[in-house]
Design a protein around this motif. Sequence first.
Motif, PDB file in Angstrom:
ATOM      1  N   LYS A  66       0.861  -1.178   0.000  1.00 42.94           N
ATOM      2  CA  LYS A  66       0.000   0.000   0.000  1.00 42.94           C
ATOM      3  C   LYS A  66       0.904   1.237   0.000  1.00 42.94           C
ATOM      4  O   LYS A  66       1.757   1.374   0.861  1.00 42.94           O
ATOM      5  CB  LYS A  66      -0.907   0.020   1.227  1.00 42.94           C
ATOM      6  CG  LYS A  66      -1.767   1.277   1.335  1.00 42.94           C
ATOM      7  CD  LYS A  66      -2.537   1.309   2.640  1.00 42.94           C
ATOM      8  CE  LYS A  66      -3.303   2.629   2.770  1.00 42.94           C
ATOM      9  NZ  LYS A  66      -4.008   2.723   4.080  1.00 42.94           N
ATOM     10  N   LEU A  67       0.703   2.133  -0.964  1.00 40.45           N
ATOM     11  CA  LEU A  67       1.504   3.351  -1.049  1.00 40.45           C
ATOM     12  C   LEU A  67       0.720   4.524  -0.460  1.00 40.45           C
ATOM     13  O   LEU A  67      -0.398   4.817  -0.890  1.00 40.45           O
ATOM     14  CB  LEU A  67       1.865   3.652  -2.501  1.00 40.45           C
ATOM     15  CG  LEU A  67       2.761   4.877  -2.725  1.00 40.45           C
ATOM     16  CD1 LEU A  67       4.130   4.659  -2.094  1.00 40.45           C
ATOM     17  CD2 LEU A  67       2.910   5.168  -4.223  1.00 40.45           C
ATOM     18  N   ASP A  68       1.321   5.196   0.501  1.00 46.52           N
ATOM     19  CA  ASP A  68       0.717   6.358   1.157  1.00 46.52           C
ATOM     20  C   ASP A  68       1.581   7.575   0.816  1.00 46.52           C
ATOM     21  O   ASP A  68       2.689   7.710   1.305  1.00 46.52           O
ATOM     22  CB  ASP A  68       0.669   6.126   2.670  1.00 46.52           C
ATOM     23  CG  ASP A  68       0.002   7.269   3.426  1.00 46.52           C
ATOM     24  OD1 ASP A  68      -0.500   8.197   2.772  1.00 46.52           O
ATOM     25  OD2 ASP A  68       0.001   7.237   4.674  1.00 46.52           O
ATOM     26  N   VAL A  69       1.048   8.449  -0.035  1.00 43.89           N
ATOM     27  CA  VAL A  69       1.817   9.610  -0.495  1.00 43.89           C
ATOM     28  C   VAL A  69       1.460  10.836   0.332  1.00 43.89           C
ATOM     29  O   VAL A  69       0.299  11.242   0.398  1.00 43.89           O
ATOM     30  CB  VAL A  69       1.540   9.891  -1.989  1.00 43.89           C
ATOM     31  CG1 VAL A  69       2.342  11.104  -2.465  1.00 43.89           C
ATOM     32  CG2 VAL A  69       1.870   8.666  -2.836  1.00 43.89           C
ATOM     33  N   LYS A  70       2.459  11.424   0.983  1.00 49.83           N
ATOM     34  CA  LYS A  70       2.289  12.645   1.757  1.00 49.83           C
ATOM     35  C   LYS A  70       2.822  13.810   0.915  1.00 49.83           C
ATOM     36  O   LYS A  70       3.990  13.798   0.523  1.00 49.83           O
ATOM     37  CB  LYS A  70       3.060  12.583   3.079  1.00 49.83           C
ATOM     38  CG  LYS A  70       2.719  11.378   3.947  1.00 49.83           C
ATOM     39  CD  LYS A  70       1.310  11.446   4.492  1.00 49.83           C
ATOM     40  CE  LYS A  70       1.037  10.301   5.457  1.00 49.83           C
ATOM     41  NZ  LYS A  70      -0.376  10.245   5.881  1.00 49.83           N
TER      42      LYS A  70
END
Length: 273
Positions: A66-70
């Motif tokens: 899962k990629l979580d982009v901030k």
Amino acid sequence: MKAKKLLTLAAVAVLSLGLVACGSNKDTGSQSSSSDKTIVVGATPNPQAQILNEVVKPLLEKEGYKLDVKVFNDYVLPNKGLTEKSLDANYYQHIPYLDEYNAKNKTDIAYTVKVHLEPMGVYSESLKKVSDAKEGARVAVPNDATNESRALKLLARQGLIKVADKDLLTKNDITENPKKIEVKELSAEQLPTALKDVDLAVINSNYALQAKLNPTKDAIAIESTDSPYANILAVNKENKDSEKIKALSKALTSPEVKKYIEEKFNGAIIASF
């Protein structure tokens, strides 16, 4: 009987503690496993976050991540996020900037892959060529060490000024300034907004794109494609060889990303792999 009852209660207590401990270990393992499958990446909005969300995220999902982009709108907080361990990686900077940041902050941030080059451009709302700048022209440049150096070198190649022969430059390193231009040092994210108040502004492509400026169409001068300022994937040194960073690095340098860059940005940014 009393002793026997006490022993029984003690046995129940020990068994209960054992069950709680087992349950606790199981939950911790589950959380750790979940954490290992989530990759938190800091990025500036365009094109980095765009590339991550539109191309890299689906590729990583196929690999079970899962990629979580901030999203960040400055050049300092994404590196702080790495050292504070709130980010697994960041994608927004080039190697000269990272080297300068590490030296200045006594950090040891590393990188894995080069992803793309954003040619820095010179923009103007009033001039057609850099050479059209009049005496006393106001010129805005980024105020961080590496990008200011990059901007001043670009202006020097355009013949507007001459600069000292060194890697890091500020306006104090201008050795010849025949038109007596006034150099304004501003944070990189402020440059598109400042464009209306100056004669020329040297703007990083990510902020130019965010302001709906196309570097290949709207810039009146632009860096050559052999520039050393390719954007990289930066990581904490101890995590450089972790499985999820390897997966992220592979996805960022995939044929899908290269095709997306070529088709989406029409030369405004260039793949570096």
